[in-house]
Write a protein that holds these residues in place. Structure first.
Motif, PDB file in Angstrom:
ATOM      1  N   ILE A 228       0.836  -1.204   0.000  1.00 17.29           N
ATOM      2  CA  ILE A 228       0.000   0.000   0.000  1.00 17.29           C
ATOM      3  C   ILE A 228       0.868   1.250   0.000  1.00 17.29           C
ATOM      4  O   ILE A 228       0.615   2.202  -0.748  1.00 17.29           O
ATOM      5  CB  ILE A 228      -0.940  -0.004   1.222  1.00 17.29           C
ATOM      6  N   ALA A 229       1.916   1.246   0.824  1.00 22.06           N
ATOM      7  CA  ALA A 229       2.797   2.412   0.922  1.00 22.06           C
ATOM      8  C   ALA A 229       3.537   2.669  -0.390  1.00 22.06           C
ATOM      9  O   ALA A 229       3.689   3.826  -0.807  1.00 22.06           O
ATOM     10  CB  ALA A 229       3.802   2.207   2.054  1.00 22.06           C
ATOM     11  N   ILE A 230       3.989   1.616  -1.053  1.00 22.00           N
ATOM     12  CA  ILE A 230       4.723   1.784  -2.316  1.00 22.00           C
ATOM     13  C   ILE A 230       3.819   2.388  -3.385  1.00 22.00           C
ATOM     14  O   ILE A 230       4.206   3.330  -4.098  1.00 22.00           O
ATOM     15  CB  ILE A 230       5.297   0.434  -2.795  1.00 22.00           C
ATOM     16  N   SER A 231       2.596   1.858  -3.510  1.00 23.89           N
ATOM     17  CA  SER A 231       1.667   2.396  -4.511  1.00 23.89           C
ATOM     18  C   SER A 231       1.322   3.849  -4.204  1.00 23.89           C
ATOM     19  O   SER A 231       1.259   4.689  -5.111  1.00 23.89           O
ATOM     20  CB  SER A 231       0.399   1.551  -4.577  1.00 23.89           C
ATOM     21  N   ALA A 232       1.118   4.166  -2.919  1.00 22.15           N
ATOM     22  CA  ALA A 232       0.793   5.544  -2.543  1.00 22.15           C
ATOM     23  C   ALA A 232       1.976   6.472  -2.791  1.00 22.15           C
ATOM     24  O   ALA A 232       1.808   7.584  -3.304  1.00 22.15           O
ATOM     25  CB  ALA A 232       0.381   5.601  -1.074  1.00 22.15           C
ATOM     26  N   LEU A 233       3.191   6.007  -2.462  1.00 24.61           N
ATOM     27  CA  LEU A 233       4.374   6.852  -2.637  1.00 24.61           C
ATOM     28  C   LEU A 233       4.622   7.159  -4.118  1.00 24.61           C
ATOM     29  O   LEU A 233       4.962   8.289  -4.474  1.00 24.61           O
ATOM     30  CB  LEU A 233       5.602   6.179  -2.031  1.00 24.61           C
ATOM     31  N   ILE A 234       4.446   6.154  -4.972  1.00 23.14           N
ATOM     32  CA  ILE A 234       4.605   6.396  -6.414  1.00 23.14           C
ATOM     33  C   ILE A 234       3.571   7.429  -6.871  1.00 23.14           C
ATOM     34  O   ILE A 234       3.881   8.350  -7.642  1.00 23.14           O
ATOM     35  CB  ILE A 234       4.455   5.090  -7.214  1.00 23.14           C
ATOM     36  N   GLY A 235       2.338   7.287  -6.379  1.00 24.75           N
ATOM     37  CA  GLY A 235       1.299   8.244  -6.723  1.00 24.75           C
ATOM     38  C   GLY A 235       1.639   9.651  -6.262  1.00 24.75           C
ATOM     39  O   GLY A 235       1.582  10.606  -7.041  1.00 24.75           O
ATOM     40  N   TYR A 236       2.008   9.782  -4.983  1.00 22.59           N
ATOM     41  CA  TYR A 236       2.362  11.107  -4.455  1.00 22.59           C
ATOM     42  C   TYR A 236       3.601  11.670  -5.155  1.00 22.59           C
ATOM     43  O   TYR A 236       3.673  12.870  -5.439  1.00 22.59           O
ATOM     44  CB  TYR A 236       2.621  11.026  -2.944  1.00 22.59           C
ATOM     45  N   GLY A 237       4.572  10.800  -5.425  1.00 20.98           N
ATOM     46  CA  GLY A 237       5.801  11.259  -6.066  1.00 20.98           C
ATOM     47  C   GLY A 237       5.546  11.812  -7.454  1.00 20.98           C
ATOM     48  O   GLY A 237       5.985  12.922  -7.788  1.00 20.98           O
ATOM     49  N   LEU A 238       4.837  11.052  -8.280  1.00 22.21           N
ATOM     50  CA  LEU A 238       4.555  11.498  -9.646  1.00 22.21           C
ATOM     51  C   LEU A 238       3.664  12.743  -9.653  1.00 22.21           C
ATOM     52  O   LEU A 238       3.862  13.660 -10.458  1.00 22.21           O
ATOM     53  CB  LEU A 238       3.893  10.370 -10.429  1.00 22.21           C
ATOM     54  N   GLN A 239       2.688  12.766  -8.750  1.00 24.64           N
ATOM     55  CA  GLN A 239       1.815  13.936  -8.663  1.00 24.64           C
ATOM     56  C   GLN A 239       2.597  15.181  -8.283  1.00 24.64           C
ATOM     57  O   GLN A 239       2.418  16.257  -8.872  1.00 24.64           O
ATOM     58  CB  GLN A 239       0.710  13.688  -7.632  1.00 24.64           C
ATOM     59  N   THR A 240       3.503  15.045  -7.308  1.00 19.84           N
ATOM     60  CA  THR A 240       4.281  16.192  -6.838  1.00 19.84           C
ATOM     61  C   THR A 240       5.272  16.653  -7.895  1.00 19.84           C
ATOM     62  O   THR A 240       5.425  17.865  -8.125  1.00 19.84           O
ATOM     63  CB  THR A 240       5.015  15.829  -5.528  1.00 19.84           C
ATOM     64  N   ILE A 241       5.935  15.712  -8.559  1.00 20.97           N
ATOM     65  CA  ILE A 241       6.851  16.084  -9.637  1.00 20.97           C
ATOM     66  C   ILE A 241       6.069  16.760 -10.772  1.00 20.97           C
ATOM     67  O   ILE A 241       6.512  17.753 -11.351  1.00 20.97           O
ATOM     68  CB  ILE A 241       7.603  14.848 -10.167  1.00 20.97           C
ATOM     69  N   GLY A 242       4.883  16.227 -11.064  1.00 22.51           N
ATOM     70  CA  GLY A 242       4.051  16.821 -12.108  1.00 22.51           C
ATOM     71  C   GLY A 242       3.673  18.257 -11.801  1.00 22.51           C
ATOM     72  O   GLY A 242       3.570  19.096 -12.711  1.00 22.51           O
ATOM     73  N   LEU A 243       3.489  18.564 -10.517  1.00 21.04           N
ATOM     74  CA  LEU A 243       3.112  19.928 -10.120  1.00 21.04           C
ATOM     75  C   LEU A 243       4.219  20.949 -10.367  1.00 21.04           C
ATOM     76  O   LEU A 243       3.958  22.150 -10.332  1.00 21.04           O
ATOM     77  CB  LEU A 243       2.697  19.958  -8.647  1.00 21.04           C
ATOM     78  N   THR A 244       5.433  20.488 -10.612  1.00 20.03           N
ATOM     79  CA  THR A 244       6.505  21.437 -10.925  1.00 20.03           C
ATOM     80  C   THR A 244       6.338  22.019 -12.325  1.00 20.03           C
ATOM     81  O   THR A 244       6.902  23.078 -12.627  1.00 20.03           O
ATOM     82  CB  THR A 244       7.897  20.764 -10.818  1.00 20.03           C
ATOM     83  N   THR A 245       5.580  21.339 -13.185  1.00 19.58           N
ATOM     84  CA  THR A 245       5.424  21.817 -14.567  1.00 19.58           C
ATOM     85  C   THR A 245       3.977  21.958 -15.018  1.00 19.58           C
ATOM     86  O   THR A 245       3.725  22.322 -16.160  1.00 19.58           O
ATOM     87  CB  THR A 245       6.154  20.872 -15.561  1.00 19.58           C
TER      88      THR A 245
END
Length: 301
Positions: A74-91
């Motif tokens: 659960i943590a891995i799937s959530a972290l990938i989601g949060y990570g990609l979402q946060t990186i996406g917010l830079t652009t």
């Protein structure tokens, strides 16, 4: 006279707090890189979780049971989601991120097909069509219809956010599966703590690849974002969900939660000055319509 508020009010409040995360993170990323923000956010939330649920977490019978592996998935799937979402917010904008992230409600039933091996309804396929048509228009926000006809690939930030929505859908399905056998306070607590640990390793990789610690600014934008997302958008919303979601139908809760991207736009408009062109408005309306249609169970095949 004491006024008793309906449970729907508190679920709308949760959607409002979630909508605010896109603005808070967008501002915080002006000061820190994505995974450092995620790490501190979840360490703060983890400390709060330890204070709230320490008695439950450290009971002998719970320590003996093997909850680590499910919580890790659960943590891995959530972290990938949060990570990609946060990186996406830079652009990409907070508004676009909010509406694109909302598309996870489409991915959930589509992924459930693999588990239940059932063909989705016509209603769901139409909702998918609406959402992805809307995402196309949202990714072209700022352009006019004639420019769209010339063709344009989806932006990197929007694409990363769309992939993050896919992993959030996996996260939701895993929560649904494991919460049937593991107490929710335990699985949520372990998930948050594991995200904090895993994101700390990601910070080291992130620094080696592209970020200098000398450029990090732990200023008010960062701390407002970290505190808001850790305590209001994570801990408080979890409490609101646990207490009030069971008092309304799943369909009604889903519709109320679909207000999240609407709130993200409203807050981004007033705080960040983000705007939507006619193209962006069409896209947001299509996405919101698809989200609502996927939640309204009264529509039959």
């Amino acid at each position: 006279m004491k006024i008793k508020l309906p449970p729907e009010f508190f679920l709308i409040l949760a959607a409002l707090f979630w909508g605010g995360t896109f603005v808070a993170i967008k501002l915080a990323l002006e000061s820190v890189p994505p995974f450092l923000f995620i790490s501190i956010r979840f360490w703060l939330a983890g400390l709060a979780i330890l204070l709230l649920y320490s008695k439950v977490l450290f009971r002998k019978e719970n320590l003996k049971k093997n909850y680590i592996f499910p919580a890790l998935l659960i943590a891995i799937s959530a972290l990938i989601g949060y990570g990609l979402q946060t990186i996406g917010l830079t652009t990409t904008s907070a508004t676009q991120s909010g509406f694109i992230t909302g598309s996870y409600v489409i991915f959930v039933p589509l992924l459930s097909i693999l588990i239940e091996r059932s063909f989705p309804s016509i209603r769901l396929w139409f909702a998918v069509f609406l959402v992805f048509s809307g995402l196309f228009f949202i990714s072209n926000n700022g352009r006019d219809f004639s420019q769209i006809l010339e063709g344009q690939e989806i932006s990197e930030g929007d694409l990363l956010t769309l992939v993050s929505a896919f992993f959030f859908a996996i996260y939701i399905i895993l929560i649904d599966i494991y919460s049937r056998t593991i107490p929710v306070p335990i699985i949520v607590s372990m998930e948050i703590l594991l995200i904090a640990i895993l994101s700390s390793f990601a910070v080291l990789v992130e620094n080696d690849l592209s970020v200098s610690f000398a450029s990090i600014k732990l200023d008010y934008k960062f701390w407002v974002g970290a505190i808001y997302t850790a305590f209001f958008a994570t801990i408080l919303t979890a409490q609101l969900q646990a207490r009030y979601q069971k008092l309304v139908s799943a369909t009604r809760a889903g519709v109320l939660f679909s207000l999240e991207p609407v709130f993200s736009f409203g807050l981004a408009y007033f705080i960040l000055g983000e705007t939507l062109t006619s193209i962006g408005i069409v896209g947001c309306l299509l996405v919101l319509s698809g989200i609502l249609l996927s939640e309204l169970k009264s529509f039959q095949n």
